[in-house]
Write an enzyme that holds these catalytic residues in place. Sequence first.
Site, mmCIF file in Angstrom:
data_model
loop_
_atom_site.group_PDB
_atom_site.id
_atom_site.type_symbol
_atom_site.label_atom_id
_atom_site.label_comp_id
_atom_site.label_asym_id
_atom_site.label_seq_id
_atom_site.Cartn_x
_atom_site.Cartn_y
_atom_site.Cartn_z
ATOM 1 N N CYS A 16 -59.473 31.800 66.198
ATOM 2 C CA CYS A 16 -58.632 30.861 65.129
ATOM 3 C C CYS A 16 -58.510 29.608 65.928
ATOM 4 C CB CYS A 16 -57.633 31.085 64.631
ATOM 5 S SG CYS A 16 -57.776 32.844 63.731
ATOM 6 N N ASP A 435 -42.587 11.313 101.745
ATOM 7 C CA ASP A 435 -42.415 9.932 101.944
ATOM 8 C C ASP A 435 -40.982 10.185 102.705
ATOM 9 O OD1 ASP A 435 -42.104 6.980 101.643
ATOM 10 O OD2 ASP A 435 -40.269 7.631 100.502
#
Length: 753
Positions: A16, A435
Amino acid sequence: MENTTLKLRGMSCASCANSIEDAINSVPGVNECIVNFGAEQATIKYDPRRTNLEAIQQAVDAAGYSAYPLQEQNLMRGEDDAEKKHRLRESRDLMRKVTVGGIISIVLLIGSLPMMTGLHLPFIPVWLHNPWVQLILTTPVQFWCGYSFYINGWKALKRHAATMDTLIALGTSAAYFYSLFPTLFPSFFINQGLTPDVYYETAAVVITLILLGRLFENRAKGQTSEAIRKLIGLQAKTARLIRNGREVDVPIEEVQIGDVILVRPGEKIPVDGEVIEGASTIDEGMVTGESVPVKKQPGDEVIGATINKTGSFKFRATRVGSDTVLAQIVQLVQQAQGSKAPIQRLADQVTGWFVPAVIAIALLTFIIWFNFTGNVTLALITTVGVLIIACPCALGLATPTSVMVGTGKGAENGILIKGAESLELAHKIQTIVLDKTGTITQGKPTVTDFVTVNGTANGNEMRLVQLTASVERNSEHPLAEAVVRYAQSQEVALADVKEFEAITGSGVQGIVSSHLVQIGTQRWMSELDIDTQALQHDKERLEYLGKTAIWIAVDGQIQGLMGISDAIKPTSIQAIRALQKLGLEVVMLTGDNRRTAETIAREVGIKRVLAEVRPDQKAATVKKLQLEGKIVAMVGDGINDAPALAQADVGMAIGTGTDVAIAASDITLISGDLRSIVTAIQLSRATIRNIRQNLFFAFIYNVAGIPIAAGILFPIFGWLLNPIIAGAAMAFSSVSVVTNALRLRKFQAKPVG
């Protein structure tokens, strides 16, 4: 392009979902549609100049289903009233049918025992053996309890498709109508030397078991969204506003930006805002995953739904409704739960041809057994067994249910995962790029050293602080903020700046009181032909201590040097060690000079350092790592990290950073604690492991179940799979997959360090 999410109704299996996906994707102007069977939602990207929501809904209706948009205003209320009523009605309907079907099925099974066992059982009333009684009992189960199978199967047939409902309708109808024939014409069977056996109990029991499985499945699927309900339940219901000097309690929906709100100890903070009076400690664990309460004072931000622990304070509302942090978290989790993981593609391809293939196998089974044995009963039992045991639902639920639970569990741990693809990819990460500033370090650098060429004579030092801080005030860089804070601590008044300019990755400059002031890196000073020899020894000393050295030049001459230190987060070393234990390469990326960067790296245990990388080079640096054949994750918090976060295979933004970085990332770590990276990777690995288990069970179930139902064991052992057992196996295959996915709710991150 616009994005929208539709709530879907009428789906019974993965086929479906594929039908709806195909129908929506065929609408001109639709760029992409992803249907999530587990969440019963369609996420759609479309061009509003070429189509609209109404046209998309019409396409869903034409496919035999229904859809309606999820309204943003209902975001923090969970399911709207219509959806709640629909779910309640559906559950009650299933319960009624299971109850009626169950009672009748038990009676039919008792009546069929003599035929099934070949024994005379005197305790069973004779009238229960009567085919007409069994027909009367079975008919309401077949056509009332099984009504939805016929309706949905007919809808699928009209659009030249087939679904699981088609298989159930065909299988139970075969048993029912075959039984009807000997009931109506028993003499025909007797004249052919055949026993007029009936299989009404097979049709009734199979329908009842499948409905029972669907009832359990619906309840289990509802539990996959428990994380969303928990998040929504966190919000306060009312807020105590200060209006005209009086305290007024109002519903949270009535709070507006700018309202002043009073919060007492033990109360929930209703919306996001900024403290303006008082101080307290706040438990933000339900949003960030952090267990330690956070101190708050005037100027600090507070998050809605967190709990005030100690003091009373007043704050001004800055974000309300769908703009609050909690609402955005809910929205991101819903978005992730509606997405589709790449691993689901194989299951989608299989379910696309699954039902037609099963129907073909069933027909072939009947033909083979009837031609070789001439036994219509044997042919019927095997055919019905094949139709009943096949289950595309298990394949369709294998991935989305795990993704829904996994992303919800991430939110509970302060990890926001934007999509299933990110969740899947995270388990493949080989290299983590961190970082430095704001990620490994706290992101709040402070000036620790200040050296001038001319010393402190004639107020030279404070004059230089004034010039430096006046220029830096115009920059958003964390180091600039440190300089300004230092000037404020020295009670230095700042001056106006003209012709301010920021040179990316180098420094800043501006004119203050007719003096050209330039502040930045040694590399930039060299490019400007400014001699730095006078303070070179001081610069080396600062870098040896792991401090960032920034040069100050006035009118083309070096005048001073500032040493700035950014403390390492208390948990960074522990988190980095844990990442390395997971077999990941950890790389530090920074614009700082190499000596300072390597000092910090040694302290936290990182071996590979990429230093002196300008912001505009970060994305290219990540790409170089990818060209080494590695799956790379980038972790950052600043605006200048956004391109690198987007370039990485998995971008992880620190939630305490900028909105731009968060928007560019795939995963957001709300707390800013690097240990969340470890948790995110562990969660990804657990989720993928769970998905693979589900897919394995679903594939093996169908690969083994269909041949067994077709009678492959009969020539060897003389044993056939009873269609009732096949129906029970089919009914609970989906339940087993969802139940396995729900095990993820017990996920707990393993200790790091």
